[in-house]
Structure formats: structure tokens, C-alpha cells
Design an enzyme around this catalytic site. Structure first.
Site, PDB file in Angstrom:
ATOM      1  N   ASP A  63       0.866  -1.188   0.000  1.00 47.53           N
ATOM      2  CA  ASP A  63       0.000   0.000   0.000  1.00 47.53           C
ATOM      3  C   ASP A  63       0.897   1.230   0.000  1.00 47.53           C
ATOM      4  O   ASP A  63       2.129   1.105  -0.063  1.00 47.53           O
ATOM      5  CB  ASP A  63      -0.969  -0.016   1.196  1.00 47.53           C
ATOM      6  CG  ASP A  63      -2.305   0.622   0.839  1.00 47.53           C
ATOM      7  OD1 ASP A  63      -2.297   1.790   0.429  1.00 47.53           O
ATOM      8  OD2 ASP A  63      -3.350  -0.046   0.959  1.00 47.53           O
TER       9      ASP A  63
ATOM     10  N   GLU B 272      -9.830   2.685  -5.107  1.00 45.34           N
ATOM     11  CA  GLU B 272      -9.374   4.042  -4.804  1.00 45.34           C
ATOM     12  C   GLU B 272      -8.167   4.474  -5.649  1.00 45.34           C
ATOM     13  O   GLU B 272      -7.129   4.856  -5.105  1.00 45.34           O
ATOM     14  CB  GLU B 272      -9.043   4.138  -3.302  1.00 45.34           C
ATOM     15  CG  GLU B 272     -10.257   3.854  -2.432  1.00 45.34           C
ATOM     16  CD  GLU B 272      -9.976   3.903  -0.939  1.00 45.34           C
ATOM     17  OE1 GLU B 272     -10.854   4.383  -0.212  1.00 45.34           O
ATOM     18  OE2 GLU B 272      -8.901   3.455  -0.496  1.00 45.34           O
TER      19      GLU B 272
ATOM     20  N   HIS C  65      -2.904   2.991  -4.661  1.00 43.79           N
ATOM     21  CA  HIS C  65      -2.258   2.584  -3.397  1.00 43.79           C
ATOM     22  C   HIS C  65      -0.854   2.038  -3.668  1.00 43.79           C
ATOM     23  O   HIS C  65      -0.455   1.014  -3.129  1.00 43.79           O
ATOM     24  CB  HIS C  65      -3.126   1.565  -2.650  1.00 43.79           C
ATOM     25  CG  HIS C  65      -4.358   2.179  -2.048  1.00 43.79           C
ATOM     26  ND1 HIS C  65      -4.299   3.067  -1.005  1.00 43.79           N
ATOM     27  CD2 HIS C  65      -5.678   2.047  -2.355  1.00 43.79           C
ATOM     28  CE1 HIS C  65      -5.548   3.451  -0.679  1.00 43.79           C
ATOM     29  NE2 HIS C  65      -6.391   2.853  -1.487  1.00 43.79           N
TER      30      HIS C  65
END
Ligand code: ACM
Ligand code: ZN
Length: 541
Positions: free
Chosen positions: A198, A336, A273
Site C-alpha cells: 500500500d 481508490e 495505493h
């Protein structure tokens, strides 16, 4: 109900003549997850004493290991040290065996003289052993164990029973991860979704790209939690945080999990990420960096570019990953990923034009499909967060529905498999109490035990055929605000107990009041194992 009483007598239990002197405990098969059927039989209970043996099939090493787990559980609960043998013995014995039947199912039969745990497969035997373990968990040391005669027949509702752990926001040692796996096995959870990469840290050694871990695993600052009236203030401290798993560590965890019938599914996040990777390889972004491994939580604009060298890089990484994880699934993230950089990047715009795509969402879909095709050449399938639906779903992808259940519904309607993990029920990083002051700082939200328990993973709007695509349900533990391992246990327990009932049991078996009673047999094991759980279960709304 468990009975403890003091006796001093000689018992003759149909062939199991046993001299008993000391406290005596009776098993209760109403454990969590609730077995499908418990038929109690009349007649005196069988007793387990130090002379009882565990019998397994000659030459079956897997069964032998499960037998040694059982011996360990009995010793932990009672102090009795049982011997394991491959010599068949029809009385004063607990026999483990594999027969046929529905995957992961088992029958636990307690007769007057002996106990048999027959699994449809090795996993089934293991779950039969877990049920016996929980049934006796509140026994007192030094006991003779009384097992009421019974036939327990049991099988899980879902084949995918998952739990996720984020080790990027905070690193946990291989030993701690194994402890997490133990906790999953206790709850009959069979998939460990390991969130390895991440923005805040790359945690898996990749031999071809050592910079991923030498540079990408260490950050120098960290956002700490201050929550004033629900408003999060961004406060940072200078604090170095790092850590990664060597490939040997990974192999060790994977093997440890496999012994407990837990399949490890690695997640390698893309295209978003990706900041930790980009800190090491800024040339793989759209605008070149430089970047630091992030210490702030949230969603960042810089993601992998779609230039050719990014795919070479990711395919090389995935080639190593595939070699480490026998799981048929690899999780490729997909959540995301803001499209701002792609919208301003010459290379990405050229890619869109060349492929005749409509927009950046279709570009992400193309990206994911390309990774899916690559992984298919290695015999693997992909799972992605529900954003992978945007711009068109890759042909063989399984969707992990987290922003509510809509992603799962849409996937199932499209004939794709889905795993349900909606934030409102399945995010174990959310608060366990309405009164936040009582609790350690968390990311927000409110997911108390009863709310977890109330979740029904198969949405009503789906047809019976579409429901078959809901292959399971999972809880997620993101660790932005979870800096040490005991806190991982605190956030997981006892919510994982509620999770395991909705993963294992049909809705007709669920009853919250009864569950709270069954939970006591699990918390007895939490105590035996020294787990740090949220103790005020009774008040947990
Ligand atoms: C997620 O919580 N971003 C999947
Ligand atoms: Zn780009």
C-alpha cells in the site's frame, strides 16, 4: 450448559471403566459456529481420561498433524496428555478419519465407548476437531472429561470464509501473523487475505526489485489519531516505521496456514495505493516523482502509469508472488485509484486513443484485464475491490464488495463471483462501542458485535441462481490506527465470533441470544490462548 462437579468414584461407562478422582467436566456441543445438527443420545456419557488414545490412519501425515492439534487442545483445556496411535482401537479412543461427502463437512459421533470424527476431507476432520475443542474449552485442569453421547453433523454454508489483515499501514512480525492465522482457524475461517502492499509500506520481498523493500518498506512519519467530536485532525509524528517479509517468511506463513486449512491470498495493489512502490521506482508514475513512502492515511493521486515498463515490472513481481502462494486467487486491489494523473499524462492518453477507449475508467478496466490475462497464464484468477466494475469488469474477475453490497449484487447479476465485505458490517477497524471515549482511537464508523451478527451476505434482490455467485463473506482489518499486535486481537475479538456464524451457518440457525451463550465457549479459548479481546461482551450492543 457445562457442569463442573467434584466426585470421587469408579465409573463404569459401558466398556470405559475409569477410576475418576477429581473435578469432572461435561462437554457442550453448542459452540460457535453453531453446528448444523446436534442429536444428543441417551445413555451415560463417554469419558476421556489420560488412558484414552487418539487414533489416526496409518501413514496419513495430515491426519496425524490434526491429531496432534487435538492432543494439544485437550491438554490446554484439561491437562490430560493423550497419546496418538495408528493402531485401530474401538474403545477408549478418539478416532479421526477421512471419508466422503460435502466439502469441509464432518460427523462427530460420541458413542458409549469411543469418539469418531469423520470428515468428508481433511478440512472436515479439522473442523470436527475444532468443534470438539470448543465443546470442552471451559473444562477445568485435572479433569476427567465427560462427553455426552451425540451425533453432530455439520457443514459450512460458504466455501470462502475470509479475514483480511493490512500489514502495510502497520507491520506485524511473521510470528504475529501466525498468531492471527491461529485465530482464524479457531473460527473455521479458511481464507486469509494478506494486504501486503500500500502507500505506507511495501512488505513482501521481491528478489528482482530489492529497492521495493530497502526503500519501499520504511516511512519516516506517521499520522496519529486525534478524534475531536468525530472530526479527525491531521497530526503527524516523526517516527520511522518499517518491516517486510522475506520470501522464506512468506513460505513459512503459507505452510503454517495450510496446516490449519487456511489458504493465504496475497494482495498486490494496483494501479492505486502504489506510493511505496513509486517511492522506490518513481519512473513508473505518470509524472516522475520524487515520492516518499507515505505517512498520511487516505487516497493519493499518484498511481502506476500505464506505460509498457509498468506492466513488465508488475508481471515480474507477480511471477515471484505466484511462486510463493499456492492459492488459486491473487488479489490485485483496484480500489481508490484517482484518475487525475492519467487524465493529464501523455502516455496514458495515448494508450486510451490507441485502444479506442472512452475514458480513464475504461483504461483501468483494460489494466485489470491485462493483469487477469497474465495471471491466467500462471493458472491464477483475480479478485479485485468493487471499483474494478467501473469501466467494465474483466471477464473472469471475482469482485470484493466493500462500498456496500451493490458491487456484489452487480457482479452476481453479471454472472461473476462476489465476496461480500461491506464497510457497515464487516470493517473491524471501526469502533466497537458507540461511546468512542471508551475505546482506542479508530478510523471511525460503528460496527458493534450485534451488527456484525445481523449481517446476511446474500442480498434479497438476487435470484437463487445469482445468489450462487456470492461465494463468501469476509471481514477486513485496516491498521492505520492499529500500531501493535494486541490491538489487532482487540479489534478482531469477539467480532470474529459473530463473523464465523454468518460464514458457517444458514440464517435459520442464527439467534443472537443463543450466540452470546455459545460465545462463552470461545472466550474460554481466548483466555487459554491469552488473546486480547474486548471483554465487555455483555454490554457490546
Ligand atoms: C478499501 O477499504 N479501500 C477496500
Ligand atoms: Zn501515465
Amino acid at each position: 450448559m457445562k457442569i463442573n462437579r467434584l466426585i470421587c468414584s469408579t465409573m463404569f461407562v459401558a466398556g470405559m471403566a475409569t477410576s475418576v478422582c477429581g473435578a469432572q467436566a461435561t462437554a457442550d456441543y453448542n459452540v460457535a459456529p453453531q453446528p448444523r445438527k446436534i442429536q444428543l443420545l441417551s445413555g451415560a456419557p463417554a469419558s476421556v481420561t489420560a488412558s484414552t488414545v487418539i487414533v489416526c490412519t496409518k501413514g496419513d501425515q495430515t491426519l496425524l498433524r490434526t491429531a496432534s492439534f487435538l492432543a494439544q487442545y485437550i491438554e490446554e483445556a484439561t491437562g490430560l496428555k493423550l497419546k496418538i496411535t495408528d493402531k485401530q482401537q474401538k474403545s477408549n479412543s478418539i478416532t479421526l478419519r477421512v471419508q466422503s461427502g460435502e466439502p469441509e463437512s464432518y460427523t462427530l459421533t460420541v458413542g458409549p465407548k469411543s469418539v469418531v470424527i469423520a470428515g468428508a476431507d481433511q478440512a472436515g476432520v479439522f473442523y470436527g476437531v475444532q468443534t470438539l475443542r470448543k465443546s470442552i474449552s471451559a473444562a477445568t485442569k485435572g479433569n476427567t472429561l465427560l462427553l455426552p453421547q451425540v451425533v453432530v453433523t455439520d457443514a459450512p454454508r460458504f466455501g470462502y470464509r475470509g479475514a483480511h489483515l493490512d500489514v502495510s499501514r502497520h507491520f506485524f512480525t511473521p510470528g504475529e501473523v501466525k498468531r492471527f492465522v491461529d485465530m482464524l482457524a479457531l473460527h473455521n475461517i479458511n481464507r486469509f487475505h494478506w494486504h501486503l502492499t500500500d502507500d505506507q509500506g511495501w512488505r513482501i520481498e521481491i528478489k528482482k526489485y530489492p529497492k521495493l523493500t530497502t526503500l519501499g518498506s520504511v516511512r519516516t512519519r506517521e499520522q496519529i489519531g486525534v478524534d475531536i467530536n468525530g472530526e479527525r485532525e491531521r497530526v503527524f509524528i516523526d517516527k520511522s516505521h518499517g518491516g517486510f517479509y522475506t520470501q522464506d517468511d512468506i513460505r513459512e506463513v503459507v505452510a503454517y496456514a495450510a496446516e490449519r486449512f487456511v489458504t493465504v491470498i496475497p494482495e498486490i495493489e494496483m494501479p492505486g495505493h502504489a506510493r511505496a512502490a513509486l517511492a522506490a521506482f518513481p519512473e513508473l508514475s505518470c509524472c516522475g516523482g520524487p515520492f516518499r513512502v507515505e505517512g498520511e492515511w487516505g487516497v493519493l493521486e499518484d498511481i502506476f502509469c500505464t506505460r509498457e515498463e509498468v506492466f513488465t515490472f508488475l508481471e515480474n513481481i507477480l511471477t515471484e508472488v505466484v511462486g510463493l502462494f499456492p492459492s488459486k486467487y491473487i488479489h490485485i486491489g483496484g480500489d481508490e485509484a484517482p484518475k487525475l494523473r492519467w487524465s493529464r499524462c501523455h502516455a496514458c492518453q495515448e494508450r486510451i486513443k490507441a485502444l479506442g477507449l472512452k475514458d480513464e475508467h475504461e483504461l483501468q478496466s483494460w489494466f485489470v484485464t491485462r493483469m487477469e490475462k497474465f495471471l491466467a497464464t500462471k493458472g491464477k484468477r483475480i479478485i479485485g475491490w468493487d471499483e474494478i466494475l467501473e469501466g467494465g469488469l474483466a471477464p473472469d474477475a471475482t469482485v470484493m464488495s466493500w462500498r456496500g453490497v451493490e458491487g456484489g449484487v452487480e457482479a452476481a447479476r453479471l454472472g461473476h463471483d462476489a465476496i461480500m465485505t461491506p464497510t457497515d458490517y464487516m470493517y473491524f477497524d471501526y469502533y466497537q462501542s458507540e461511546n468512542r471515549v471508551e475505546e482506542p482511537v479508530a478510523i471511525g464508523g460503528y460496527v458493534p458485535l450485534e451488527k456484525v451478527y445481523s449481517y446476511e451476505p446474500c442480498p434479497e434482490e438476487l435470484t437463487a441462481e445469482q445468489r450462487r455467485h456470492i461465494i463468501g463473506v469476509q471481514a477486513n482489518l485496516w491498521t492505520e490506527y492499529i500500531a501493535d499486535y494486541p490491538h489487532v486481537e482487540y479489534m478482531s475479538l469477539p467480532r470474529m465470533a459473530a463473523l464465523c456464524e454468518l460464514q458457517w451457518c444458514g440464517p435459520e440457525q442464527k439467534n443472537y441470544g443463543e450466540f452470546l451463550k455459545r460465545l462463552q465457549r470461545l472466550t474460554a479459548i481466548y483466555d487459554l490462548s491469552g488473546y486480547n479481546y474486548r471483554r465487555h461482551v455483555a454490554e457490546a450492543k
